[in-house]
Design a protein around this motif. Structure first.
Motif, PDB file in Angstrom:
ATOM      1  N   THR A  99       0.856  -1.182   0.000  1.00 13.20           N
ATOM      2  CA  THR A  99       0.000   0.000   0.000  1.00 13.20           C
ATOM      3  C   THR A  99       0.890   1.230   0.000  1.00 13.20           C
ATOM      4  OG1 THR A  99      -1.753  -1.133   1.219  1.00 13.20           O
ATOM      5  CG2 THR A  99      -1.787   1.275   1.260  1.00 13.20           C
ATOM      6  N   VAL A 100       0.569   2.152  -0.884  1.00 15.50           N
ATOM      7  CA  VAL A 100       1.261   3.434  -0.958  1.00 15.50           C
ATOM      8  C   VAL A 100       0.305   4.482  -0.393  1.00 15.50           C
ATOM      9  CG1 VAL A 100       2.289   5.173  -2.474  1.00 15.50           C
ATOM     10  CG2 VAL A 100       2.540   2.728  -3.013  1.00 15.50           C
ATOM     11  N   GLU A 101       0.694   5.110   0.696  1.00 13.01           N
ATOM     12  CA  GLU A 101      -0.078   6.206   1.275  1.00 13.01           C
ATOM     13  C   GLU A 101       0.678   7.492   0.973  1.00 13.01           C
ATOM     14  OE1 GLU A 101      -0.426   5.263   5.430  1.00 13.01           O
ATOM     15  OE2 GLU A 101      -1.900   3.685   5.046  1.00 13.01           O
ATOM     16  N   TRP A 102       0.002   8.464   0.386  1.00 15.20           N
ATOM     17  CA  TRP A 102       0.672   9.696  -0.013  1.00 15.20           C
ATOM     18  C   TRP A 102      -0.076  10.912   0.521  1.00 15.20           C
ATOM     19  CZ3 TRP A 102      -2.380  12.992  -2.728  1.00 15.20           C
ATOM     20  CH2 TRP A 102      -3.476  12.443  -3.400  1.00 15.20           C
ATOM     21  N   HIS A 103       0.681  11.987   0.694  1.00 17.22           N
ATOM     22  CA  HIS A 103       0.104  13.289   1.003  1.00 17.22           C
ATOM     23  C   HIS A 103       0.888  14.325   0.200  1.00 17.22           C
ATOM     24  CE1 HIS A 103       3.344  12.881   3.988  1.00 17.22           C
ATOM     25  NE2 HIS A 103       3.470  14.189   3.896  1.00 17.22           N
ATOM     26  N   ALA A 104       0.152  15.307  -0.306  1.00 15.37           N
ATOM     27  CA  ALA A 104       0.791  16.295  -1.178  1.00 15.37           C
ATOM     28  C   ALA A 104       0.333  17.700  -0.806  1.00 15.37           C
ATOM     29  CB  ALA A 104       0.436  16.000  -2.637  1.00 15.37           C
ATOM     30  N   LEU A 105       1.286  18.603  -0.799  1.00 16.00           N
ATOM     31  CA  LEU A 105       1.002  20.019  -0.612  1.00 16.00           C
ATOM     32  C   LEU A 105       1.316  20.703  -1.932  1.00 16.00           C
ATOM     33  CD1 LEU A 105       0.291  22.426   1.265  1.00 16.00           C
ATOM     34  CD2 LEU A 105       2.736  22.621   1.704  1.00 16.00           C
ATOM     35  N   SER A 106       0.291  21.294  -2.552  1.00 12.32           N
ATOM     36  CA  SER A 106       0.519  21.986  -3.819  1.00 12.32           C
ATOM     37  C   SER A 106       1.206  23.318  -3.565  1.00 12.32           C
ATOM     38  CB  SER A 106      -0.800  22.180  -4.573  1.00 12.32           C
ATOM     39  OG  SER A 106      -1.674  22.997  -3.834  1.00 12.32           O
ATOM     40  N   LYS A 107       1.781  23.878  -4.598  1.00  9.41           N
ATOM     41  CA  LYS A 107       2.516  25.144  -4.496  1.00  9.41           C
ATOM     42  C   LYS A 107       1.668  26.268  -3.909  1.00  9.41           C
ATOM     43  CE  LYS A 107       6.615  24.399  -6.346  1.00  9.41           C
ATOM     44  NZ  LYS A 107       7.836  24.662  -5.613  1.00  9.41           N
ATOM     45  N   ASP A 108       0.333  26.187  -4.079  1.00  6.49           N
ATOM     46  CA  ASP A 108      -0.518  27.259  -3.556  1.00  6.49           C
ATOM     47  C   ASP A 108      -1.052  26.957  -2.156  1.00  6.49           C
ATOM     48  OD1 ASP A 108      -2.433  25.372  -4.010  1.00  6.49           O
ATOM     49  OD2 ASP A 108      -3.574  26.523  -5.446  1.00  6.49           O
ATOM     50  N   GLY A 109      -0.575  25.882  -1.533  1.00  4.44           N
ATOM     51  CA  GLY A 109      -0.907  25.627  -0.139  1.00  4.44           C
ATOM     52  C   GLY A 109      -2.040  24.662   0.126  1.00  4.44           C
ATOM     53  N   HIS A 110      -2.650  24.083  -0.884  1.00  6.51           N
ATOM     54  CA  HIS A 110      -3.728  23.114  -0.666  1.00  6.51           C
ATOM     55  C   HIS A 110      -3.147  21.712  -0.474  1.00  6.51           C
ATOM     56  CE1 HIS A 110      -6.061  26.319  -2.736  1.00  6.51           C
ATOM     57  NE2 HIS A 110      -6.890  26.024  -1.756  1.00  6.51           N
ATOM     58  N   THR A 111      -3.716  20.956   0.462  1.00  7.13           N
ATOM     59  CA  THR A 111      -3.237  19.599   0.732  1.00  7.13           C
ATOM     60  C   THR A 111      -4.245  18.572   0.235  1.00  7.13           C
ATOM     61  OG1 THR A 111      -4.234  19.566   2.923  1.00  7.13           O
ATOM     62  CG2 THR A 111      -1.956  20.297   2.778  1.00  7.13           C
ATOM     63  N   THR A 112      -3.717  17.435  -0.198  1.00  9.25           N
ATOM     64  CA  THR A 112      -4.525  16.279  -0.571  1.00  9.25           C
ATOM     65  C   THR A 112      -3.802  15.038  -0.065  1.00  9.25           C
ATOM     66  OG1 THR A 112      -3.462  16.202  -2.751  1.00  9.25           O
ATOM     67  CG2 THR A 112      -5.596  17.310  -2.627  1.00  9.25           C
ATOM     68  N   HIS A 113      -4.521  13.950   0.021  1.00  3.63           N
ATOM     69  CA  HIS A 113      -3.904  12.685   0.429  1.00  3.63           C
ATOM     70  C   HIS A 113      -4.720  11.530  -0.131  1.00  3.63           C
ATOM     71  CE1 HIS A 113      -7.012  13.353   3.464  1.00  3.63           C
ATOM     72  NE2 HIS A 113      -7.056  12.044   3.565  1.00  3.63           N
ATOM     73  N   GLY A 114      -4.114  10.365  -0.131  1.00  3.45           N
ATOM     74  CA  GLY A 114      -4.796   9.176  -0.628  1.00  3.45           C
ATOM     75  C   GLY A 114      -3.905   7.964  -0.505  1.00  3.45           C
ATOM     76  N   SER A 115      -4.382   6.865  -1.053  1.00  2.00           N
ATOM     77  CA  SER A 115      -3.606   5.627  -1.034  1.00  2.00           C
ATOM     78  C   SER A 115      -4.026   4.750  -2.198  1.00  2.00           C
ATOM     79  CB  SER A 115      -3.803   4.885   0.291  1.00  2.00           C
ATOM     80  OG  SER A 115      -5.140   4.454   0.423  1.00  2.00           O
ATOM     81  N   TYR A 116      -3.168   3.813  -2.524  1.00  3.27           N
ATOM     82  CA  TYR A 116      -3.477   2.813  -3.536  1.00  3.27           C
ATOM     83  C   TYR A 116      -2.611   1.585  -3.264  1.00  3.27           C
ATOM     84  CZ  TYR A 116       0.821   4.232  -5.971  1.00  3.27           C
ATOM     85  OH  TYR A 116       2.123   4.511  -6.293  1.00  3.27           O
ATOM     86  N   GLN A 117      -2.971   0.463  -3.881  1.00  2.00           N
ATOM     87  CA  GLN A 117      -2.242  -0.781  -3.673  1.00  2.00           C
ATOM     88  C   GLN A 117      -1.668  -1.273  -5.005  1.00  2.00           C
ATOM     89  OE1 GLN A 117      -5.595  -0.591  -2.428  1.00  2.00           O
ATOM     90  NE2 GLN A 117      -4.713   0.166  -0.547  1.00  2.00           N
ATOM     91  N   PHE A 118      -0.605  -2.071  -4.881  1.00  5.69           N
ATOM     92  CA  PHE A 118      -0.084  -2.840  -6.004  1.00  5.69           C
ATOM     93  C   PHE A 118       0.477  -4.122  -5.435  1.00  5.69           C
ATOM     94  CE2 PHE A 118       3.610  -0.386  -4.643  1.00  5.69           C
ATOM     95  CZ  PHE A 118       4.663  -1.276  -4.740  1.00  5.69           C
ATOM     96  N   THR A 119       0.684  -5.099  -6.297  1.00  6.32           N
ATOM     97  CA  THR A 119       1.174  -6.409  -5.879  1.00  6.32           C
ATOM     98  C   THR A 119       2.429  -6.770  -6.631  1.00  6.32           C
ATOM     99  OG1 THR A 119      -1.079  -7.131  -5.397  1.00  6.32           O
ATOM    100  CG2 THR A 119       0.559  -8.865  -5.673  1.00  6.32           C
TER     101      THR A 119
END
Length: 122
Positions: A99-119
């Protein structure tokens, strides 16, 4: 007193409220891809976003099937592309689901996050 909303005012309100939605860094593509089954371990994880990122405040956690974090190298931006995060793996991954869990802050200050799987298969 009644405040009439003209079509022009309604359009302006829609455009102003929609502009914030486009500013978030949404995950656009990833390698390995979500739900992918790959032969052998990747050397890096690559995540591409819809907006430029503040890499120092964005990140990735890789977890094995047991939910435990797997150490990775430092997150960096791809050369010449502030929308693509690259995460080197410290060693080969064993066969199994990840599982890859990610969080991102864009250059303008907005945050997002999510996850996905691979095998990884043997």
């Amino acid at each position: 007193m009644k405040c009439p909303i003209t079509p022009a005012l309604a359009l302006a309100i829609c455009l102003l409220s929609a502009s914030g939605a486009f500013a978030h860094a949404h995950l656009a593509a990833e390698t390995p891809s979500a739900d992918d089954v790959i032969a052998g371990s990747p050397a890096t994880l690559s995540l591409s976003f819809s907006e430029g990122l503040e890499v120092g405040l964005s990140g990735v956690t890789l977890k094995g099937a047991d939910g435990q974090p797997i150490p990775t190298g430092a997150v960096s931006l791809a050369p010449g592309d502030n929308k693509q995060m690259s995460v080197p793996l410290n060693g080969p991954l064993a066969a199994g689901e990840y599982t890859v869990e990610w969080h991102a802050l864009s250059k303008d200050g907005h945050t997002t996050h999510g996850s996905y799987q691979f095998t990884v298969r043997p």
